[in-house]
Scaffold this active site. Sequence first.
Site, PDB file in Angstrom:
ATOM      1  N   ARG A 213       0.820  -1.226   0.000  1.00 11.47           N
ATOM      2  CA  ARG A 213       0.000   0.000   0.000  1.00 11.47           C
ATOM      3  C   ARG A 213       0.850   1.271   0.000  1.00 11.47           C
ATOM      4  O   ARG A 213       0.487   2.278   0.598  1.00 11.47           O
ATOM      5  CB  ARG A 213      -0.950   0.026   1.204  1.00 11.47           C
ATOM      6  CG  ARG A 213      -1.972  -1.092   1.235  1.00 11.47           C
ATOM      7  CD  ARG A 213      -3.130  -0.774   0.307  1.00 11.47           C
ATOM      8  NE  ARG A 213      -4.146  -1.803   0.360  1.00 11.47           N
ATOM      9  CZ  ARG A 213      -5.240  -1.732   1.114  1.00 11.47           C
ATOM     10  NH1 ARG A 213      -5.467  -0.682   1.845  1.00 11.47           N
ATOM     11  NH2 ARG A 213      -6.105  -2.703   1.083  1.00 11.47           N
TER      12      ARG A 213
ATOM     13  N   ARG B  11      -3.399   6.666   0.028  1.00 10.93           N
ATOM     14  CA  ARG B  11      -3.860   7.869   0.731  1.00 10.93           C
ATOM     15  C   ARG B  11      -2.854   8.539   1.647  1.00 10.93           C
ATOM     16  O   ARG B  11      -3.102   9.648   2.103  1.00 10.93           O
ATOM     17  CB  ARG B  11      -5.137   7.528   1.514  1.00 10.93           C
ATOM     18  CG  ARG B  11      -6.324   7.333   0.595  1.00 10.93           C
ATOM     19  CD  ARG B  11      -7.496   6.754   1.317  1.00 10.93           C
ATOM     20  NE  ARG B  11      -7.176   5.421   1.808  1.00 10.93           N
ATOM     21  CZ  ARG B  11      -8.025   4.659   2.486  1.00 10.93           C
ATOM     22  NH1 ARG B  11      -9.224   5.112   2.775  1.00 10.93           N
ATOM     23  NH2 ARG B  11      -7.673   3.456   2.889  1.00 10.93           N
TER      24      ARG B  11
ATOM     25  N   ARG C 212      -6.565  11.528  -7.538  1.00 11.57           N
ATOM     26  CA  ARG C 212      -7.750  10.686  -7.391  1.00 11.57           C
ATOM     27  C   ARG C 212      -9.039  11.506  -7.200  1.00 11.57           C
ATOM     28  O   ARG C 212     -10.133  10.938  -7.228  1.00 11.57           O
ATOM     29  CB  ARG C 212      -7.577   9.768  -6.175  1.00 11.57           C
ATOM     30  CG  ARG C 212      -6.915   8.430  -6.415  1.00 11.57           C
ATOM     31  CD  ARG C 212      -7.805   7.450  -7.171  1.00 11.57           C
ATOM     32  NE  ARG C 212      -9.176   7.445  -6.689  1.00 11.57           N
ATOM     33  CZ  ARG C 212      -9.588   6.853  -5.587  1.00 11.57           C
ATOM     34  NH1 ARG C 212      -8.771   6.157  -4.850  1.00 11.57           N
ATOM     35  NH2 ARG C 212     -10.868   6.917  -5.221  1.00 11.57           N
TER      36      ARG C 212
ATOM     37  N   ASP D  71      -6.567  -3.301  -7.465  1.00  7.74           N
ATOM     38  CA  ASP D  71      -7.153  -3.832  -6.237  1.00  7.74           C
ATOM     39  C   ASP D  71      -7.493  -5.301  -6.443  1.00  7.74           C
ATOM     40  O   ASP D  71      -7.684  -5.747  -7.579  1.00  7.74           O
ATOM     41  CB  ASP D  71      -8.412  -3.063  -5.831  1.00  7.74           C
ATOM     42  CG  ASP D  71      -8.777  -3.373  -4.387  1.00  7.74           C
ATOM     43  OD1 ASP D  71      -8.209  -2.750  -3.474  1.00  7.74           O
ATOM     44  OD2 ASP D  71      -9.593  -4.287  -4.160  1.00  7.74           O
TER      45      ASP D  71
ATOM     46  N   TYR E 140     -14.700 -11.996   0.877  1.00  9.94           N
ATOM     47  CA  TYR E 140     -15.487 -10.823   0.453  1.00  9.94           C
ATOM     48  C   TYR E 140     -16.759 -11.236  -0.288  1.00  9.94           C
ATOM     49  O   TYR E 140     -17.836 -10.681  -0.072  1.00  9.94           O
ATOM     50  CB  TYR E 140     -14.644  -9.898  -0.439  1.00  9.94           C
ATOM     51  CG  TYR E 140     -13.662  -9.051   0.343  1.00  9.94           C
ATOM     52  CD1 TYR E 140     -14.114  -8.038   1.191  1.00  9.94           C
ATOM     53  CD2 TYR E 140     -12.295  -9.260   0.251  1.00  9.94           C
ATOM     54  CE1 TYR E 140     -13.215  -7.259   1.916  1.00  9.94           C
ATOM     55  CE2 TYR E 140     -11.388  -8.493   0.969  1.00  9.94           C
ATOM     56  CZ  TYR E 140     -11.860  -7.494   1.806  1.00  9.94           C
ATOM     57  OH  TYR E 140     -10.985  -6.736   2.535  1.00  9.94           O
TER      58      TYR E 140
HETATM   59  O1  CP3 Z   1       0.305   0.421  -3.154  1.00 12.60           O
HETATM   60  C1  CP3 Z   1      -0.212  -0.709  -3.252  1.00 12.60           C
HETATM   61  O2  CP3 Z   1      -0.038  -1.617  -2.397  1.00 12.60           O
HETATM   62  C2  CP3 Z   1      -0.969  -1.053  -4.520  1.00 12.60           C
HETATM   63  C3  CP3 Z   1      -2.327  -1.001  -4.478  1.00 12.60           C
HETATM   64  C4  CP3 Z   1      -3.252  -1.912  -3.693  1.00 12.60           C
HETATM   65  C5  CP3 Z   1      -4.549  -1.476  -3.343  1.00 12.60           C
HETATM   66  N1  CP3 Z   1      -5.225  -2.521  -2.824  1.00 12.60           N
HETATM   67  C6  CP3 Z   1      -5.055  -0.131  -3.592  1.00 12.60           C
HETATM   68  C7  CP3 Z   1      -6.164   0.366  -2.763  1.00 12.60           C
HETATM   69  C8  CP3 Z   1      -3.137  -3.241  -3.276  1.00 12.60           C
HETATM   70  C9  CP3 Z   1      -1.941  -4.172  -3.365  1.00 12.60           C
HETATM   71  C10 CP3 Z   1      -4.406  -3.616  -2.741  1.00 12.60           C
HETATM   72  C11 CP3 Z   1      -4.720  -4.963  -2.264  1.00 12.60           C
HETATM   73  C12 CP3 Z   1      -5.885  -5.175  -1.406  1.00 12.60           C
HETATM   74  N2  CP3 Z   1      -7.139  -4.644  -1.526  1.00 12.60           N
HETATM   75  C13 CP3 Z   1      -5.900  -6.070  -0.318  1.00 12.60           C
HETATM   76  C14 CP3 Z   1      -4.736  -6.916   0.098  1.00 12.60           C
HETATM   77  C15 CP3 Z   1      -3.736  -6.100   0.823  1.00 12.60           C
HETATM   78  C16 CP3 Z   1      -4.032  -5.839   2.261  1.00 12.60           C
HETATM   79  O3  CP3 Z   1      -4.014  -4.652   2.630  1.00 12.60           O
HETATM   80  O4  CP3 Z   1      -4.243  -6.790   3.014  1.00 12.60           O
HETATM   81  C17 CP3 Z   1      -7.178  -6.037   0.248  1.00 12.60           C
HETATM   82  C18 CP3 Z   1      -7.641  -6.816   1.445  1.00 12.60           C
HETATM   83  C19 CP3 Z   1      -7.958  -5.137  -0.532  1.00 12.60           C
HETATM   84  C20 CP3 Z   1      -9.380  -4.767  -0.353  1.00 12.60           C
HETATM   85  C21 CP3 Z   1      -9.490  -3.318  -0.074  1.00 12.60           C
HETATM   86  N3  CP3 Z   1      -9.476  -2.346  -1.059  1.00 12.60           N
HETATM   87  C22 CP3 Z   1      -9.530  -2.647   1.181  1.00 12.60           C
HETATM   88  C23 CP3 Z   1      -9.570  -3.342   2.527  1.00 12.60           C
HETATM   89  C24 CP3 Z   1      -9.535  -1.266   0.926  1.00 12.60           C
HETATM   90  C25 CP3 Z   1      -9.467  -0.121   1.924  1.00 12.60           C
HETATM   91  C26 CP3 Z   1     -10.780   0.502   2.200  1.00 12.60           C
HETATM   92  C27 CP3 Z   1     -10.610   1.820   2.933  1.00 12.60           C
HETATM   93  O5  CP3 Z   1     -11.034   2.839   2.388  1.00 12.60           O
HETATM   94  O6  CP3 Z   1     -10.017   1.824   4.034  1.00 12.60           O
HETATM   95  C28 CP3 Z   1      -9.500  -1.111  -0.464  1.00 12.60           C
HETATM   96  C29 CP3 Z   1      -9.440   0.169  -1.210  1.00 12.60           C
HETATM   97  C30 CP3 Z   1      -8.111   0.527  -1.710  1.00 12.60           C
HETATM   98  N4  CP3 Z   1      -7.307  -0.287  -2.430  1.00 12.60           N
HETATM   99  C31 CP3 Z   1      -7.466   1.791  -1.559  1.00 12.60           C
HETATM  100  C32 CP3 Z   1      -6.243   1.693  -2.229  1.00 12.60           C
HETATM  101  C33 CP3 Z   1      -5.214   2.774  -2.410  1.00 12.60           C
HETATM  102  C34 CP3 Z   1      -8.041   2.998  -0.860  1.00 12.60           C
HETATM  103  C35 CP3 Z   1      -9.043   3.614  -1.786  1.00 12.60           C
HETATM  104  C36 CP3 Z   1      -9.065   5.120  -1.776  1.00 12.60           C
HETATM  105  O7  CP3 Z   1      -8.012   5.758  -1.936  1.00 12.60           O
HETATM  106  O8  CP3 Z   1     -10.162   5.647  -1.660  1.00 12.60           O
END
Ligand code: CP3
Length: 371
Positions: free
Chosen positions: A52, A56, A65, A101, A176
């Site tokens: 990640r 953000r 974004r 994602d 999920y």
């Molecule tokens: O920088 C990176 O690592 C690359 C991008 C990445 C994202 N999601 C972008 C993202 C990666 C590798 C993921 C994987 C992902 N997504 C996982 C496995 C990694 C982990 O953290 O365990 C999981 C469980 C998800 C599902 C998911 N998507 C979650 C739990 C969330 C967060 C929700 C929140 O708002 O707290 C997301 C959204 C997400 N994926 C964001 C990003 C940058 C945030 C979205 C935003 O900016 O509004």
Amino acid sequence: MSETTADTPAVPPTGATPGQQPDARRGAAYDSAFLRACRHEPVPHTPVWFMRQAGRSLPEYLKVREGIPMLESCMRPELVKEITLQPVRRHEVDAAIFFSDIVVPLKAIGIDVDIKPGIGPVIGDPIRTAEDLKRLRPLEPDDVPYITEAVGLLVDELGSTPLIGFAGAPYTLASYLVEGGPSKNHENTKAMMYGAPELWAALVDRLADITSAFLKVQIEAGASAVQLFDSWVGSLAPDDYRRSVMPASTKVFDAVAGYGVPRIHFGVGTGELLGLMGQAGADVVGVDWRVPLNVAAERVGPGKGLQGNLDPAVLFAPTRAVETKAREVLHAAQALGTSGHIFNLGHGVLPSMDPDALSRLVAFVHEASAR
Ligand code: CP3
């Protein structure tokens, strides 16, 4: 051997022959510290990147974004390129992780999924029956042309910095899909796993094929390593993992084995599962902060690399404390010998983290591990 495995040796469009020398574009990153560490070769310093790292915590991310929903942003190649590059420019990390994602392939095959800010993936119509399962059709490369395009753009731009592709593992995706959204106890998921084992096996098998196809698209477009995120698998006991999850995860690792790119496997709270997660087919096992790396090395066994494992919350402490804790991680990794360790956090960067603290940590790891 699975069908998917048998399919693997098709010659990718980039001209690489799986399992042989990487093609010219992938070759540019071949000698990077990150890929060398994955192969247990000597490195000039311990490579470091952050799960990640794009997202953000970066003001430049929030800016680009603005007004664009998360999943839509994953479908715009130029934007994906920019967001993926932001942390590489800012922190000088040793690898880029593709901005996307784990639910993108599900969206691409028509599943009603959205990512709600502050919540995570939410599924409109959860998968709970054999009838529901029919909605999980195979993923074809044509379903995700924007992934191929974005990876291509990135690999050209990144040059000698490797790009890590990724996907969600069958258990985490199933959780999920069955729960309909994020879940603390995974009760519906486990109810299916224990109560309807055949349906469960069919579900994770379909997800294994979708995940394999999604990883193949990224590798064939030029990603030089892949990470399989099984973020929530730590909720399982080892016997249940072995019986109900490991066959599907193994199928994914087998499906991409022929490409010869390093395969990383990560989950949270997986102390008791580390050995099995390695056996599933990973070259590198991701470790959270609950198990020191020297102990993890014993559990995983010889021949596998380790990635991790600074507690992300440490980044909220003063610099001196961050450095003390980071040094502890580097020392524990010495159990692996001089290579085979990739420094990372034990889980992802938190949105409220100070990006400067992350940049300082990268510089510290490089300096403290220089050889
Ligand atoms: O920088 C990176 O690592 C690359 C991008 C990445 C994202 N999601 C972008 C993202 C990666 C590798 C993921 C994987 C992902 N997504 C996982 C496995 C990694 C982990 O953290 O365990 C999981 C469980 C998800 C599902 C998911 N998507 C979650 C739990 C969330 C967060 C929700 C929140 O708002 O707290 C997301 C959204 C997400 N994926 C964001 C990003 C940058 C945030 C979205 C935003 O900016 O509004």
